[in-house]
Scaffold this active site. Sequence first.
Site, PDB file in Angstrom:
ATOM      1  N   LEU A   1       0.835  -1.203   0.000  1.00 37.84           N
ATOM      2  CA  LEU A   1       0.000   0.000   0.000  1.00 37.84           C
ATOM      3  C   LEU A   1       0.866   1.247   0.000  1.00 37.84           C
ATOM      4  CD1 LEU A   1      -2.592   1.751   0.499  1.00 37.84           C
ATOM      5  CD2 LEU A   1      -2.253   1.295   2.951  1.00 37.84           C
ATOM      6  N   SER A   2       0.534   2.226  -0.827  1.00 32.88           N
ATOM      7  CA  SER A   2       1.140   3.553  -0.805  1.00 32.88           C
ATOM      8  C   SER A   2       2.659   3.457  -0.994  1.00 32.88           C
ATOM      9  CB  SER A   2       0.749   4.259   0.502  1.00 32.88           C
ATOM     10  OG  SER A   2       1.047   5.631   0.453  1.00 32.88           O
TER      11      SER A   2
END
Length: 383
Positions: free
Chosen positions: A147-148
Amino acid sequence: MKTMSDTIARLAAFRGPQGAHFPGAGVPDRLTTLSDFGSNPGGLKSRFYLPAKLADGAPLVVVLHGCAQSAASYDHHAGWSKLADHVGFALLYPEQHHGNNSNLCFNWFRPADRRRDVGEALSIRQMIEAMTVAHGIDRDRVFITGLSAGGAMASVMLATYPEVFAGGAIIAGLAYGRASTVPEAFDCMRGQTAASDEELWALLREASTHAGPWPRIAIWQGSADHTVAPSNAEDIAAQWRSVHRLDETPTRSEVLGVRARHSWCNEAGETVIELNTIAAMGHGTPLGDGLGVPGPYMLEVGISSTREIVKFWGISEAGEDAVTCSAPAAVQGKLVELPSPAGVKKGAPAIDAPASRPRPPASGEIGVKKIIEDALRTAGLMR
């Protein structure tokens, strides 16, 4: 023009809410610490999870948390270890610490950490090798997601070690090689810098000498993400279309409730790239379908990206094959037949013959630690 207040706001978004300096506080920790995995030039921590009854030759999923998160907190909120119990795969969680990055972000943009055989990228590669040898992992079924900043680091690993991975899933992440400084990183996150398909292809091809086969890639993005602009998801798709020799136009497009999915298929009818956009979703991992626990940047939207990613890779609970283009597509809630795959790009750069993946060394009667160290030396990952 960029302003100081804009930069501060972006930093605050990556830092997370108040109290995020102690990620994972109060959440169940199902993970075990992995030690002795190599020279660890990136100085990362490592955690892992094994279901109670893990079969020989099981898959391995590498999970990279986002900024202001820990391995345990991401596992708890995304539901990875619970799904692993049902499906039967091992989990590896590289983990950042404050000494490397004050916001606990993986350093996906730093040249010293995003190239093959150096820094954080090499540390993660060493962890994978250690897990593979120690737990009899199937080398043809190693996958990675994040994520991210973790998603951006997943891009790094897929680009620099494509021979290691059968597939990847990048959630609110960025294409490989788009930044080498903090200002460039923020420009990319904002979507303020553009790159052509040819430039994106060149960045990926320069990352390794690998000639194929290439990992299959799932991309997840919120349409209302103000931390990582949705244009970054399009860049990731463009970067991987080039090495898979696919056209810009998807083979099939579908609307499944809040999810819009574009799929690119190869000549064999296999879905090799999937771009999922969640309507009105901000920055975070999509949760739903009874799996996962909502929290900061872990967003309940009625669909579990964790479960869907596993299905896309072909290691789902029911044991289905990986997603193909032969099934009927749902468009606005109705099932319709779409044309057979027709997205192969005729003028794409030539790809050399596939390279075989290395096989695990025989264990003999020596200890596990020596097996791991010998394997790391054989692979050139440890002296």
